[in-house]
Structures are given as structure tokens and as C-alpha cells.
Design a protein around this motif. Structure first.
Motif, mmCIF file in Angstrom:
data_model
loop_
_atom_site.group_PDB
_atom_site.id
_atom_site.type_symbol
_atom_site.label_atom_id
_atom_site.label_comp_id
_atom_site.label_asym_id
_atom_site.label_seq_id
_atom_site.Cartn_x
_atom_site.Cartn_y
_atom_site.Cartn_z
ATOM 1 N N ALA A 1 -4.577 -13.287 -36.510
ATOM 2 C CA ALA A 1 -3.210 -12.820 -36.758
ATOM 3 C C ALA A 1 -2.218 -13.977 -36.721
ATOM 4 N N GLU A 2 -2.445 -14.922 -35.836
ATOM 5 C CA GLU A 2 -1.601 -16.112 -35.729
ATOM 6 C C GLU A 2 -2.333 -17.295 -36.354
ATOM 7 N N THR A 3 -1.675 -18.018 -37.224
ATOM 8 C CA THR A 3 -2.273 -19.194 -37.840
ATOM 9 C C THR A 3 -1.523 -20.447 -37.395
ATOM 10 N N SER A 4 -2.115 -21.596 -37.705
ATOM 11 C CA SER A 4 -1.527 -22.868 -37.284
ATOM 12 C C SER A 4 -1.422 -23.815 -38.466
ATOM 13 N N GLU A 5 -0.236 -24.350 -38.692
ATOM 14 C CA GLU A 5 -0.021 -25.331 -39.746
ATOM 15 C C GLU A 5 -0.831 -26.606 -39.485
ATOM 16 N N SER A 6 -1.032 -26.932 -38.213
ATOM 17 C CA SER A 6 -1.688 -28.194 -37.875
ATOM 18 C C SER A 6 -3.135 -28.237 -38.365
ATOM 19 N N PHE A 7 -3.766 -27.078 -38.482
ATOM 20 C CA PHE A 7 -5.170 -27.064 -38.889
ATOM 21 C C PHE A 7 -5.360 -27.633 -40.292
ATOM 22 N N ARG A 8 -4.440 -27.344 -41.176
ATOM 23 C CA ARG A 8 -4.670 -27.770 -42.559
ATOM 24 C C ARG A 8 -4.556 -29.276 -42.734
ATOM 25 N N TYR A 9 -3.887 -29.971 -41.816
ATOM 26 C CA TYR A 9 -3.710 -31.404 -41.975
ATOM 27 C C TYR A 9 -4.982 -32.178 -41.660
ATOM 28 N N TRP A 10 -5.817 -31.686 -40.741
ATOM 29 C CA TRP A 10 -7.095 -32.352 -40.521
ATOM 30 C C TRP A 10 -8.198 -31.738 -41.373
ATOM 31 N N MET A 11 -8.006 -30.500 -41.810
ATOM 32 C CA MET A 11 -9.033 -29.870 -42.621
ATOM 33 C C MET A 11 -8.972 -30.303 -44.081
ATOM 34 N N VAL A 12 -7.793 -30.688 -44.561
ATOM 35 C CA VAL A 12 -7.682 -31.037 -45.979
ATOM 36 C C VAL A 12 -8.501 -32.282 -46.312
ATOM 37 N N ILE A 13 -8.537 -33.245 -45.418
ATOM 38 C CA ILE A 13 -9.321 -34.443 -45.709
ATOM 39 C C ILE A 13 -10.811 -34.140 -45.626
ATOM 40 N N LEU A 14 -11.217 -33.294 -44.663
ATOM 41 C CA LEU A 14 -12.626 -32.911 -44.581
ATOM 42 C C LEU A 14 -13.071 -32.168 -45.832
ATOM 43 N N TYR B 1 -14.137 -12.062 -36.185
ATOM 44 C CA TYR B 1 -13.502 -10.756 -36.343
ATOM 45 C C TYR B 1 -13.168 -10.147 -34.980
ATOM 46 N N TYR B 2 -14.073 -10.267 -34.032
ATOM 47 C CA TYR B 2 -13.847 -9.649 -32.720
ATOM 48 C C TYR B 2 -13.031 -10.548 -31.790
ATOM 49 N N ILE B 3 -13.305 -11.832 -31.790
ATOM 50 C CA ILE B 3 -12.571 -12.738 -30.905
ATOM 51 C C ILE B 3 -11.114 -12.856 -31.335
ATOM 52 N N ASP B 4 -10.840 -12.761 -32.632
ATOM 53 C CA ASP B 4 -9.460 -12.827 -33.102
ATOM 54 C C ASP B 4 -8.614 -11.680 -32.565
ATOM 55 N N GLN B 5 -9.234 -10.605 -32.120
ATOM 56 C CA GLN B 5 -8.489 -9.473 -31.584
ATOM 57 C C GLN B 5 -8.123 -9.649 -30.105
ATOM 58 N N LEU B 6 -8.628 -10.702 -29.475
ATOM 59 C CA LEU B 6 -8.338 -10.954 -28.069
ATOM 60 C C LEU B 6 -7.000 -11.677 -27.916
ATOM 61 N N PRO B 7 -6.319 -11.465 -26.788
ATOM 62 C CA PRO B 7 -5.001 -12.097 -26.574
ATOM 63 C C PRO B 7 -5.121 -13.531 -26.070
ATOM 64 N N TRP B 8 -5.891 -14.344 -26.771
ATOM 65 C CA TRP B 8 -6.099 -15.734 -26.377
ATOM 66 C C TRP B 8 -5.292 -16.658 -27.277
ATOM 67 N N SER B 9 -5.192 -17.903 -26.851
ATOM 68 C CA SER B 9 -4.542 -18.913 -27.677
ATOM 69 C C SER B 9 -5.457 -19.281 -28.846
ATOM 70 N N ILE B 10 -4.888 -19.909 -29.862
ATOM 71 C CA ILE B 10 -5.686 -20.354 -31.002
ATOM 72 C C ILE B 10 -6.744 -21.353 -30.551
ATOM 73 N N ALA B 11 -6.389 -22.262 -29.672
ATOM 74 C CA ALA B 11 -7.352 -23.268 -29.210
ATOM 75 C C ALA B 11 -8.532 -22.604 -28.500
ATOM 76 N N ALA B 12 -8.246 -21.626 -27.639
ATOM 77 C CA ALA B 12 -9.329 -20.943 -26.917
ATOM 78 C C ALA B 12 -10.236 -20.193 -27.885
ATOM 79 N N LYS B 13 -9.642 -19.529 -28.860
ATOM 80 C CA LYS B 13 -10.449 -18.807 -29.844
ATOM 81 C C LYS B 13 -11.283 -19.761 -30.694
ATOM 82 N N PHE B 14 -10.678 -20.878 -31.095
ATOM 83 C CA PHE B 14 -11.395 -21.850 -31.932
ATOM 84 C C PHE B 14 -12.637 -22.354 -31.218
ATOM 85 N N TRP B 15 -12.488 -22.768 -29.988
ATOM 86 C CA TRP B 15 -13.633 -23.314 -29.264
ATOM 87 C C TRP B 15 -14.627 -22.232 -28.891
#
Length: 398
Positions: free
Chosen positions: A43-56, A335-349
Motif C-alpha cells: 500500500a505504501e511505496t518508496s521513491e528511493s527504491f527506483r533509484y537503486w533498482m533502475v541501474i540494476l 501479498y500477506y506480509i504487505d498487509q501487516l502494519p510494518w515499515s517498508i524496510a521490515a517488509k522488504f527484509w
């Protein structure tokens, strides 16, 4: 013969294949959280992700295809062309078909889960054979397997030529043109650019659908062929590693225009050019960046990573099944972890590490011990006869 096979083994390519797959794991997990469209999104996205992902995005798959091209050159050395073709079909086509009916459908289901009462109700739609996105029939991330199968088969004449004495003059000419840092950087990149200038006006979108994706099909095929060419000439291969410092300087320098154009396209800065001009400049720069970074990674891998490890062959055997499984597991967990009230960093890892452990555990418990599963996931079947100590088969792995 045993000494020759052992000497052809490139442990740096094994290590780089492992590194590329780990990068792919983090990249696809990042797709849950960046601002680009994907199958399942937090539900919440991060602009910062695209800056390191675009080069990859511009060198992760080209690197895998370059490595696969080198591995394909090695693989043909022990087989006749017909044996090689049969082995490629078995190792690539069977997992592709299996994946399209078993591995990929859950990805589409979770993307459209609100439209179905159960997975069984959804799964019936797969057999309508309507291509995604209109329908539910797709190879999704297994496009790489499909393309690699086609590349391997159509490259057989090139492989035969490169392995024959008739190629000596061609290899000597290639060494003269590509042996210097400037030639190694600019000539392959320019060749790739020419193919894209010719094809992208007619096939502008990267669809991964094979038919109609001819610009990007050719783009990736170039890396595959250059992998074969560079590895076929030991002196040229050595020159890549020797020129690593020059290659790294070019790879770092090209980040300046790459991110400059990208920041313009994302409205962070404004350059004194039209949007169309900047977009064209970005696409051209991205092509050069793709080649620069791939050949630089190959160079440093050759210099620092060509070392055997007791676990390396076992790890590499599991990378192909890991690739087949990883995106489905990411989408399921996401799909399931994104529904938890965690930060983006916690969900990513959480998604990254759970995907890693889940895929490894499934491989060790459900794939590696059983020949039927090994066949479905493209792993060489177990036999009672053991290879001589220290001799490993050179094979194409993704």
C-alpha cells in the motif's frame, strides 16, 4: 581429457551467477515497494527504491545472459550438436512447460485474487490458453528460460564455428579489435546500439513475449553471443581481466549522464532539452551502461573470484530451481506480509529472507533428492556412476 575439462571450469562465472541470482532476489522483492507497476504492491511505496533498482534493471539480466553464453560454449565442447540440442530442450523446455502450468499461475492468482472465490476456480482459466494480461496463460519471469532455449538452439552454428580451426583468423581479428580498453568498451556497445536503432522504432516495448519482442530479443542475444565470443578466445578473455581498472572507470563515469537523464525524466532536475530528446539520450546511455557494467563485473570476477569452494558446485546446481521458484514465492509472501502494519524496510527484509530460506529448503527437501523433481526443475539427474574427482561438467545454468 580429464585435465582439459577441469581446466575449462570457470569458478568466477559460478560465483557471478550466484551473485546475479541474489541481486535478482532483492530486485524482485523491491518491486513490491517501488513506484513501478507489478503483480502485487504494498500500500505504501518508496521513491528511493527506483533509484537503486533502475541501474540494476539495465545489467542484471544481460549479465546472466553473458554468463550463459560462456557456459554454452563450454557445454558444447563435450557433446555433438545434436546431443547439445537435446540436452538444452530437456533442461530448458521441460521446466518452462512445468513452470507455466504450476509455478507461474499462483502469481496471476494473487494479482487477481479479488476476482475468484478460490484458487481452483482461478486455475481453470489457465486452460483457456488466453495469453496474459487478458487471460491467465503466461511464462512471466520464465521468459528468460524461453529466450535462453531459443538462443541456445539458434547459436549452434556460431558455436560450431567458434570451436573449429576455421575460426582462428576471426578470433585473431576479434582480439585486435577488442583487446584494448577502448575497443572492449565501445565496439560491442556500438554494435548493440545499432541493432536497437534498427529495431526499436518497430518494436519499442519490452514484452518478453518472444514474438513481437524482436528489439529486446536481439538486445539480450547480443550479450549471449558476446559471452560465447569472449570465452572462446583465451587471450581475449585474459585481456578483459587485465583491463579491469579502465573498465571500472568507464562504468563509474557513465553513471553521470545516466542518472542525469533519469533525474530529468523523473522531474528531479530540468535539462535544457525536450522530453523526447532526453528520453532518447537516456536509452542510448542505458545501452552503453548495460555493456560497461557487464564487462566490468566479468573483469573483476575473473580477477578475484576464480577460486574453488567445496560448496560452490552444490550451490550452483540449485540456482536454476531457485530462479524458477523465487518470483512466485515473493508474490505469495508479499501479498500477506504487505498487509501487516510494518515499515517498508521490515517488509522488504522479511520477504527477501523468507523467500531465500523457503526456496533453499524446498530445493533441498523436495527437488534435490528426487529425479522426477530434478527433471521438472532442469537439474541434472542423479546417476549411480560418479565423475572422477576434480572433474566437473561445464553446463549452462541460469
Amino acid at each position: 581429457m580429464e585435465i582439459k575439462i577441469a581446466s575449462e571450469r570457470r569458478y568466477d562465472l559460478d560465483w557471478l551467477r550466484l551473485i546475479a541470482i541474489i541481486i535478482l532476489l532483492f530486485y524482485h522483492t523491491g518491486m513490491l515497494f517501488n513506484t513501478w507497476g507489478w503483480h502485487v504492491k504494498n500500500a505504501e511505496t518508496s521513491e528511493s527504491f527506483r533509484y537503486w533498482m533502475v541501474i540494476l534493471h539495465y545489467w542484471r539480466m544481460p549479465l546472466l545472459l553473458f554468463i550463459s553464453g560462456a557456459g554454452t560454449y563450454m557445454a558444447l565442447g563435450k557433446r555433438t550438436p545434436s546431443q547439445f540440442a537435446g540436452e538444452r530442450v530437456k533442461r530448458l523446455l521441460i521446466p518452462l512447460v512445468f513452470g507455466m502450468f504450476v509455478i507461474v499461475p499462483p502469481q496471476i492468482y494473487y494479482e487477481r485474487i479479488a476476482n475468484y472465490a478460490s484458487y481452483g476456480e482461478f486455475y481453470k482459466t489457465v486452460f483457456d490458453f488466453v495469453p496474459y494480461p487478458k487471460g491467465s496463460f503466461s511464462w512471466h519471469h520464465l521468459w528468460f528460460v524461453a529466450y535462453l532455449l531459443v538462443y541456445s538452439l539458434i547459436a549452434i552454428p556460431i558455436l560450431i564455428f567458434l570451436r573449429s580451426p576455421k575460426s582462428a583468423a576471426f578470433k585473431a581479428s576479434a582480439l585486435r579489435w577488442l583487446g584494448s580498453p577502448a575497443g572492449l568498451l565501445l565496439l560491442p556497445a556500438a554494435f548493440i546500439l545499432i541493432t536497437q536503432i534498427a529495431l526499436r522504432p518497430f518494436f519499442p516495448e519490452e514484452t518478453h513475449a518472444l514474438a513481437g519482442d524482436w528489439a529486446f530479443f536481439t538486445f539480450y542475444f547480443c550479450f549471449f553471443v558476446f559471452g560465447m565470443l569472449c570465452y572462446s578466445n583465451p587471450v581475449l578473455w585474459e585481456a578483459i581481466g587485465q583491463n579491469r581498472k579502465h573498465l571500472s572507470v568507464a562504468s563509474l563515469f557513465i553513471l553521470i549522464p545516466f542518472y542525469g537523464f533519469y533525474f530529468h525524466l523523473t522531474d528531479i532536475i530540468r535539462l535544457p532539452w525536450s522530453a523526447d530528446t532526453v528520453e532518447i539520450a537516456f536509452d542510448v546511455t542505458a545501452i552503453f551502461l548495460s555493456w560497461f557494467w557487464v564487462i566490468t563485473v566479468i573483469a573483476y570476477g575473473q580477477h578475484y573470484l576464480n577460486r574453488q569452494h567445496p560448496w560452490l558446485s552444490r550451490i550452483n546446481e540449485g540456482l536454476y530451481p531457485f530462479y524458477i521458484l523465487h518470483q512466485t514465492v515473493i508474490i505469495f509472501l508479499g501479498y500477506y506480509i504487505d498487509q501487516l502494519p510494518w515499515s517498508i524496510a521490515a517488509k522488504f527484509w522479511a520477504v527477501s529472507l523468507l523467500t531465500l530460506t523457503s526456496c533453499v529448503a524446498f530445493y533441498l527437501l523436495c527437488i534435490r533428492p528426487f529425479n522426477v523433481m530434478r527433471l521438472l526443475f532442469g537439474v541434472k539427474l542423479k546417476t549411480r556412476q560418479k565423475n572422477p574427482v576434480g572433474v566437473q561438467e561445464a553446463a549452462v545454468r541460469v
